[in-house]
Design an enzyme around this catalytic site. Sequence first.
Site, PDB file in Angstrom:
ATOM      1  N   TYR A   4       0.848  -1.187   0.000  1.00  0.00           N
ATOM      2  CA  TYR A   4       0.000   0.000   0.000  1.00  0.00           C
ATOM      3  C   TYR A   4       0.881   1.234   0.000  1.00  0.00           C
ATOM      4  CZ  TYR A   4      -3.631   3.298   1.591  1.00  0.00           C
ATOM      5  OH  TYR A   4      -4.513   4.353   1.714  1.00  0.00           O
TER       6      TYR A   4
ATOM      7  N   ASP B 111       9.233   2.849   0.460  1.00  0.00           N
ATOM      8  CA  ASP B 111       8.122   3.411   1.220  1.00  0.00           C
ATOM      9  C   ASP B 111       8.273   2.930   2.662  1.00  0.00           C
ATOM     10  OD1 ASP B 111       5.791   4.134   2.457  1.00  0.00           O
ATOM     11  OD2 ASP B 111       4.494   3.618   0.771  1.00  0.00           O
TER      12      ASP B 111
ATOM     13  N   LYS C 132       3.507   8.404   9.381  1.00  0.00           N
ATOM     14  CA  LYS C 132       3.161   7.776  10.658  1.00  0.00           C
ATOM     15  C   LYS C 132       4.049   8.207  11.827  1.00  0.00           C
ATOM     16  CE  LYS C 132       0.232   4.429   8.538  1.00  0.00           C
ATOM     17  NZ  LYS C 132       0.372   3.758   7.250  1.00  0.00           N
TER      18      LYS C 132
END
Length: 430
Positions: A144, A239, A267
């Site tokens: 993702y 990522d 995050k």
Amino acid sequence: MSIHTSIELYDRALRKLVGGVNSPVRSFGAVGGTPIFIREGRGSRVVDEDGNEYIDYVCSWGALILGHAHPRVVEAVKNTAEKGTSFGMPTSLEVELAELLCEAFPSIEKVRLVNSGTEATMSALRLARAYTGRTKFIKFDGCYHGHADSFLVKAGSGATTLGVPDSPGVPALITAEVMSLPYNSLEAVEKAFEINEGEIAAVFVEPVAANMGVVLPKKGFLEGLRAITRKYGALLIFDEVITGFRLAYGGAQTEFGIDADITILGKIIGGGLPVGAYGGKADIMHLLAPEGPVYQAGTLSGNPLAVSAGIATLSWLKENNPYKELARKTKLLCNGIYGIAQKQGIPVQINFKSSMLTVFFTEEPVVDYTTALRSDRKQYAEFFHHLLAEGIYIPPSPFESWFISTAHRTEDIEKTLEVIDKGLLKLRKY
Ligand SMILES: *Cc1c(COP(=O)(O)O)cnc(C)c1O
């Protein structure tokens, strides 16, 4: 345990918020039932609107590595807020966070702060295309990279849960430029580059995948990606929105010793507030406005509140180096679950790395998206609800990572194992 206030709130939410939530996976679509509404959190625990307490293994989807309401983070946000919440002019805080990121990640010479991981990945793609003059790119099934159009092809996370790997509203023209390949298959990558020579701008990868559940890179996979992208003049984009400051202070690239061209963060670097970042080699980043022609901007980018929460989190991690202890607690939990599952005769695969883990209800090793999807959803849903009723909150989807924070104590893990013991016993009826 009563959750009547959550039920009432959900009812109210459903009337005005789409699906009652602001991010799909929160709706419990994969496990059924009513999402619990959270009143507050402290350390490893959250308390819902009915006063029920839960040990939280989601930790805001990995953002809260220090647990909820960490005193240093709270204080930093309070102090900053008192001086104003946004200026649209540069602040020293942004410089400080940028310095921390560059120091932690040797491959990041220059960085740009944005407001989410999604924003960071879509901007990194634009930059990679501009730098290489190519438009195609490779991602991996089940990885993702946020919800920008280009990445919604066999995306993991909520897209997996909902069973909509491709979203309506994304033009075929855009996804025609995306090749989604099986995670851990270097052969597929090599072949894609051979067939599309001179056309592939970049390879995007979660160096440890965490959005189809935790899936580890096979030995040599990341090294192979580095070698192939170099050979064909494409960029390697890590990522590390989840793995950054989670796997190690310097992320997966430090752990595995890989030199990425562009790194994406999010995050943890916002300490529970909205922050994303992308950074890399200076000659690539130099193309970004205002130094170069590639446009990307943000009214609230580098927001003082968000950035000060990030600085508080990273500086705590840097001073306390909790990674060994996080790994110890994670291992304790994983070994415990595995032992119980064996005793009860329930087939599970537990993938874990550092303080991330996923329990898959399947007999075969989970090494990619196909094998992850074999996890029994019904068993997971039952397991989830047993734990929830006993005050343990794990991800409301079988294809997400659980997270352990520095606030989780050994007693939390022991209590969790007791509850899991009873939970797996219930699954034996299948
Ligand atoms: C969460 C996540 C994103 C998207 O970040 P948002 O802040 O939710 O937009 C991108 N990549 C990975 C690996 C993620 O886990």
